[in-house]
Design an enzyme around this catalytic site. Structure first.
Site, PDB file in Angstrom:
ATOM      1  N   ARG A 144      20.716 -59.149   7.424  1.00 37.57           N
ATOM      2  CA  ARG A 144      19.994 -58.582   8.562  1.00 37.57           C
ATOM      3  C   ARG A 144      19.965 -59.627   9.680  1.00 37.57           C
ATOM      4  O   ARG A 144      20.086 -60.827   9.422  1.00 37.57           O
ATOM      5  CB  ARG A 144      18.570 -58.204   8.159  1.00 37.57           C
ATOM      6  CG  ARG A 144      18.481 -57.188   7.027  1.00 37.57           C
ATOM      7  CD  ARG A 144      17.023 -56.948   6.630  1.00 37.57           C
ATOM      8  NE  ARG A 144      16.893 -55.970   5.564  1.00 37.57           N
ATOM      9  CZ  ARG A 144      16.871 -56.257   4.263  1.00 37.57           C
ATOM     10  NH1 ARG A 144      16.973 -57.533   3.871  1.00 37.57           N
ATOM     11  NH2 ARG A 144      16.758 -55.310   3.358  1.00 37.57           N
ATOM     12  N   LYS A 169      13.606 -59.395   4.090  1.00 38.72           N
ATOM     13  CA  LYS A 169      12.642 -58.342   4.403  1.00 38.72           C
ATOM     14  C   LYS A 169      11.522 -58.348   3.368  1.00 38.72           C
ATOM     15  O   LYS A 169      11.765 -58.398   2.168  1.00 38.72           O
ATOM     16  CB  LYS A 169      13.349 -56.980   4.407  1.00 38.72           C
ATOM     17  CG  LYS A 169      12.495 -55.850   4.924  1.00 38.72           C
ATOM     18  CD  LYS A 169      13.311 -54.579   5.054  1.00 38.72           C
ATOM     19  CE  LYS A 169      12.480 -53.448   5.622  1.00 38.72           C
ATOM     20  NZ  LYS A 169      13.279 -52.208   5.779  1.00 38.72           N
ATOM     21  N   HIS A 240      23.045 -54.886  13.193  1.00 37.86           N
ATOM     22  CA  HIS A 240      22.908 -54.121  11.952  1.00 37.86           C
ATOM     23  C   HIS A 240      24.169 -53.319  11.656  1.00 37.86           C
ATOM     24  O   HIS A 240      24.419 -52.948  10.506  1.00 37.86           O
ATOM     25  CB  HIS A 240      21.688 -53.197  12.032  1.00 37.86           C
ATOM     26  CG  HIS A 240      20.966 -53.064  10.727  1.00 37.86           C
ATOM     27  ND1 HIS A 240      20.259 -54.097  10.146  1.00 37.86           N
ATOM     28  CD2 HIS A 240      20.865 -52.016   9.863  1.00 37.86           C
ATOM     29  CE1 HIS A 240      19.736 -53.699   9.004  1.00 37.86           C
ATOM     30  NE2 HIS A 240      20.103 -52.435   8.796  1.00 37.86           N
ATOM     31  N   ARG A 243      26.144 -55.162   9.202  1.00 40.42           N
ATOM     32  CA  ARG A 243      25.604 -55.002   7.835  1.00 40.42           C
ATOM     33  C   ARG A 243      26.042 -53.653   7.260  1.00 40.42           C
ATOM     34  O   ARG A 243      26.442 -53.565   6.096  1.00 40.42           O
ATOM     35  CB  ARG A 243      24.083 -55.119   7.895  1.00 40.42           C
ATOM     36  CG  ARG A 243      23.363 -54.916   6.557  1.00 40.42           C
ATOM     37  CD  ARG A 243      21.883 -55.244   6.753  1.00 40.42           C
ATOM     38  NE  ARG A 243      21.015 -54.681   5.743  1.00 40.42           N
ATOM     39  CZ  ARG A 243      20.706 -55.269   4.602  1.00 40.42           C
ATOM     40  NH1 ARG A 243      21.225 -56.447   4.308  1.00 40.42           N
ATOM     41  NH2 ARG A 243      19.876 -54.700   3.744  1.00 40.42           N
ATOM     42  N   HIS A 266      18.345 -54.371  -1.205  1.00 39.62           N
ATOM     43  CA  HIS A 266      17.646 -53.090  -1.170  1.00 39.62           C
ATOM     44  C   HIS A 266      16.747 -52.948  -2.400  1.00 39.62           C
ATOM     45  O   HIS A 266      17.181 -53.211  -3.528  1.00 39.62           O
ATOM     46  CB  HIS A 266      18.649 -51.931  -1.163  1.00 39.62           C
ATOM     47  CG  HIS A 266      19.240 -51.649   0.174  1.00 39.62           C
ATOM     48  ND1 HIS A 266      20.361 -50.865   0.362  1.00 39.62           N
ATOM     49  CD2 HIS A 266      18.867 -52.032   1.420  1.00 39.62           C
ATOM     50  CE1 HIS A 266      20.647 -50.796   1.647  1.00 39.62           C
ATOM     51  NE2 HIS A 266      19.753 -51.494   2.304  1.00 39.62           N
ATOM     52  N   TYR A 275      25.343 -45.049   1.919  1.00 37.24           N
ATOM     53  CA  TYR A 275      26.629 -45.446   2.491  1.00 37.24           C
ATOM     54  C   TYR A 275      27.794 -44.624   1.954  1.00 37.24           C
ATOM     55  O   TYR A 275      28.885 -44.658   2.524  1.00 37.24           O
ATOM     56  CB  TYR A 275      26.870 -46.945   2.255  1.00 37.24           C
ATOM     57  CG  TYR A 275      25.941 -47.810   3.060  1.00 37.24           C
ATOM     58  CD1 TYR A 275      26.083 -47.910   4.445  1.00 37.24           C
ATOM     59  CD2 TYR A 275      24.898 -48.506   2.469  1.00 37.24           C
ATOM     60  CE1 TYR A 275      25.222 -48.688   5.206  1.00 37.24           C
ATOM     61  CE2 TYR A 275      24.028 -49.288   3.219  1.00 37.24           C
ATOM     62  CZ  TYR A 275      24.202 -49.374   4.585  1.00 37.24           C
ATOM     63  OH  TYR A 275      23.335 -50.135   5.337  1.00 37.24           O
TER      64      TYR A 275
END
Length: 305
Positions: A144, A169, A240, A243, A266, A275
């Site tokens: 990120r 995150k 992003h 990413r 994640h 994705y």
């Protein structure tokens, strides 16, 4: 003369706000997350017109109705819900109120993904080695923008070929991949940065305008936008996007989705599975049942196309 001008004392932090800050620090929330949570709890307090620890379930209901009727975007509303849920659950120990908050259903748009050629053009269109290295980290390791910004020189582990992400995150720690080509590029940047006097072994991997501060996320956004324009990429590109492209390209190459989940950091597999909707090479590799019927074989006389 300036030293004779009295400086107004900083406004004291209320005990309730300090308690919220302490709770977030204890869980290693990033500075940006803390800033957003304080802002969102303050937004609710302004609506309430009194301290937020006196709120009732009906107050929360009226607050969310007013937000929706006022046309507030769904992502913003859900961000406020996250802040208030944390505040009522952890700071006030009132999970009963947290349960009264409704998270709005959001239609998730397909992310913009660059082709491999577009990524190469984007990286080649950067104007300096530092910018090229920073964007290369975002793409080759799937970080990120905030994670790229907060990397330190010591986070590059060349023995294990890993990047240590210590400020991910939610304050999560994880290891990201360090490809050989990226390591070569980072060594070039280290050498140049040392010659420029901005790189130090205990310093930031990508210093900002002041060597003691990291490059800002705002500047990385600006670098990506300028490089995309210079490369003639018409898509709406942000850090992003790199990413997204990292995850999609790995999926198209047959990398296990759970490995990609770990690399991206994640918490939920469903976020990574999204994705599959943009992995076009994966779709093209599938043979349709219609093709297996062999009913519509191309004629030898048919023109190529």
């Amino acid at each position: 003369m300036n030293e004779l001008v009295p400086v107004a004392p900083a406004a004291p932090v209320s005990p309730l706000r300090q308690r919220l800050i302490d709770d977030m620090n204890m869980r290693h929330f990033s500075r940006e997350t803390q800033r957003n949570y304080i802002r969102d709890v303050g937004r609710f307090a302004t609506f309430l017109g009194r301290p937020p620890d006196t709120a009732t379930g009906e107050d929360l209901r009226r607050f969310q109705i007013e937000q929706r009727e006022g046309g507030m975007p769904v992502p913003t509303m859900n961000s406020i819900v996250a802040a208030l849920r944390f505040f009522f659950t952890h700071t006030l120990d009132r999970p009963d109120l947290a349960r009264r908050l409704v998270r709005m259903k959001q239609i998730r748009k397909l992310p913009v993904v660059l082709s491999r050629d577009e990524v190469a053009r984007l990286l080649g269109a950067t104007t300096c080695l530092k910018h090229q290295a920073a964007l290369s980290v975002a793409y080759s390791a799937g970080l990120r923008v905030g994670e790229v910004s907060m990397l330190k020189v010591r986070d590059v582990d060349s023995e294990r070929m890993l990047l240590r992400v210590e400020r991910g995150k939610g304050g999560q720690y994880r290891n990201a991949m360090l490809p050989a080509d990226l390591l070569t590029l980072l060594r070039h940047w280290w050498k140049l940065g040392c010659e420029q006097g901005v790189m130090h072994r205990d310093g930031w991997l990508f210093p900002g305008q002041h060597a003691l501060k990291p490059i800002s996320t705002k500047q990385i956004h600006r670098v990506v936008a300028e490089a995309a324009q210079a490369a003639g990429i018409a898509k709406r590109v942000s850090p992003h996007t790199l990413r997204h492209s990292f995850a999609t390209h790995l999926l198209e190459d047959g990398v296990d989705i759970r490995v990609i989940q770990a690399l991206l950091g994640h918490a939920k597999l469903e976020n990574t599975a999204f994705y599959t909707k943009v992995a076009t090479r994966t779709v093209r590799a599938v043979t349709s049942p219609l093709d297996k019927l062999g009913m519509f074989m191309p004629s030898e006389a048919a023109p190529p196309g």
